[in-house]
Design an enzyme around this catalytic site. Structure first.
Site, short mmCIF file in Angstrom:
data_model
loop_
_atom_site.label_atom_id
_atom_site.label_comp_id
_atom_site.label_asym_id
_atom_site.label_seq_id
_atom_site.Cartn_x
_atom_site.Cartn_y
_atom_site.Cartn_z
CB ALA A 170 3.72 1.06 -3.90
CB THR A 207 -0.93 0.03 1.23
OG1 THR A 207 -0.14 0.23 2.41
CG2 THR A 207 -1.74 -1.25 1.36
CE1 TYR A 255 2.83 8.68 10.45
CE2 TYR A 255 4.17 8.86 12.43
CZ TYR A 255 4.00 8.41 11.14
OH TYR A 255 5.00 7.67 10.53
#
Ligand code: NDP
Ligand code: PMR
Length: 399
Positions: free
Chosen positions: A94, A92, A274
């Site tokens: 990329a 994912t 995050y």
């Protein structure tokens, strides 16, 4: 050296000012705390159920999809020699940074076909071309992790492609350190945790079945973690620190309306969101390991690839931060690693026969040798991992 010390010391560090009265990125210093501020280093510092779950899910998948044929793991050459088929890896995010560098490193071996799972097809296509990846080594498929419908659609499309799944790399992430207010995914979850954790959680849960069907010798599910989610390191003690608290915000759906947008129920802070999402990533990897490793033989792993200070991750940060962060990491913390080097590290976790141990959080030392690193107390809390798993299942519609 500093990185090594920070990564290796199994002690807890504490900074005197944090929390409500502390220094946060939003309210003052460029690097998250004022450089004159003293940094105080405190050196003292269910297998059966899973089997049932898995069998139920395998049944469900078989019922939902058309029969697919997994190519034999070996193929014969015209000379009659048997060679291992190419591994098939979904990465994912990329289209840039670590994901792209990993795709490139794996493509260059000629032994992997990379499914680039990206939200921006054109960007991914340009990125693959400019990285010099040969067309036969990759496929781009649309995936927007900020939409659970898109995740499900991706899984359907992937299954229709008839490609096997040997390794899944959950790499994509967003980092919104300057956001004053939360933004949300399609389903209304705070964007960082919604994308980095919940989108990947659903993706990994659904694709576990596909991984389990693969006949590849080493099947792996890798979720990228980070040092900044680990409060047993200096980097993890830069405010705001990761802290999932009692998970009341996650339980409430992170929607910022009738519940906080933050996992711990506190005020919104993009940098903390995050870091919290990375703690969820590392807890999820361990919970996968506990629930499914023995049963499936799949290797579950996480990693801190080093500080790749030049990537798009910092695109939302103020320009001065983006200018100063790479030299700060290169010359002061010595934690800097290039995108190419970080890509080689993650490619190792994908394919190196010596990195098959499951439940491990990998890091690298100064000479780029991998080692099993220690996670912080919170990032290795099995009870919290179970709770995060169960709440996440409900939020993504799996329970
Ligand atoms: P980048 O911003 O370069 O890469 C992030 C990737 O995630 C991009 O391809 C981006 O897509 C993609 N992405 C973001 N949102 C979505 C979404 N909703 N759906 C699908 N894809 C999405 O950052 P990095 O390469 O640095 O980050 C990669 C991983 O490495 C992350 O998990 C990060 O936490 C981790 N990491 C990074 C460190 C660093 O120092 N940079 C240190 C430790 C860990 P698009 O190109 O379309 O924006
Ligand atoms: Mg950090 C050994 C020291 C070390 C390492 C390896 C990192 C990695 N950082 C270290 C130290 C410090 N940083 C110190 C002492 C400071 C205060 C001056 C500091 C500050 C800082 C900021 C403001 N660092 C940051 C930020 C970010 O915005 C980055 C972040 O937290 O993103 C979530 C970041 C990072 N430092 C790292 C790494 C790897 C990051 C990127 C974050 C990640 O992906 O986890």
């Amino acid at each position: 050296m500093a990185l090594q010390a920070a990564s290796l010391v199994p002690a807890s560090f504490s900074l005197p000012k944090e929390g409500k009265n502390g220094v946060s990125l939003k309210d003052s210093a460029l690097f998250g705390l004022s450089l004159s501020e003293p940094i105080k280093a405190d050196f003292s510092s269910s297998a059966l159920r899973c089997k049932r779950d898995l069998q139920q899910k395998i049944g469900a998948v078989r019922a939902e999809t058309v029969a697919t044929t997994t190519p034999a793991v070996t193929k014969s050459t015209p000379e009659g020699k048997k060679t291992l088929r190419k591994g098939s890896v979904v990465i994912t995010g990329a289209s840039s940074g670590l994901g792209l560098a990993t795709a490139k490193a794996l493509a260059e071996t000629g032994k992997w076909h990379i499914i680039m799972a990206c939200r921006d097809f054109l960007k991914a296509s340009r990125a693959a071309k400019s990285a010099g990846m040969a067309k036969e080594n990759y496929t781009i498929m649309h995936l927007d992790l900020a939409s659970l419908d898109s995740v499900r659609q991706f899984v359907d499309n992937f299954r229709r492609s008839d490609m096997p799944l040997d390794v899944l790399v959950c790499n994509a992430a967003v980092y919104l350190p300057t956001a004053k207010e939360p933004t949300f995914t399609a389903e209304g979850f705070e964007l960082s945790v919604g994308t980095n954790h919940l989108g990947h959680f659903l993706l990994a849960r659904l694709l576990l079945e596909d991984l389990n069907k693969s006949d590849y010798p080493s099947k792996r599910l890798i979720i990228v973690g980070s040092i900044t989610g680990n409060t047993n390191t200096l980097a993890g003690n830069v405010p705001p620190k990761a802290n999932l608290g009692d998970l009341r915000g996650l339980q409430g759906g992170l929607n910022g309306l009738n519940s906080s947008a933050m996992i711990d129920g506190g005020d919104f802070d993009g940098a903390k969101a995050y870091k919290d999402s990375k703690v969820c990533n590392m807890l999820t990897m361990q919970e996968f390991h506990r629930r499914f490793h023995e049963e499936t033989g799949i290797t579950f792993a996480s990693l801190y690839p080093g500080c790749i200070a030049t990537t798009g991750l910092f695109r939302e940060h103020i320009p001065l931060f983006r200018t100063l962060f790479p030299p700060f990491q290169k010359y002061i913390t010595k934690g800097f690693v290039s995108e190419d080097e970080a890509g080689k590290r993650l490619a190792q976790v994908v394919s190196d026969p010596s990195l098959t141990k499951s439940g491990v959080y990998w890091s690298w030392n100064k000479t780029s040798a991998s080692f099993e690193n220690q996670l912080s107390q919170e990032a290795s809390d099995a009870e919290k991992a179970r709770k995060v798993w169960e709440i996440s299942e409900k939020l993504v519609g799996l329970a």
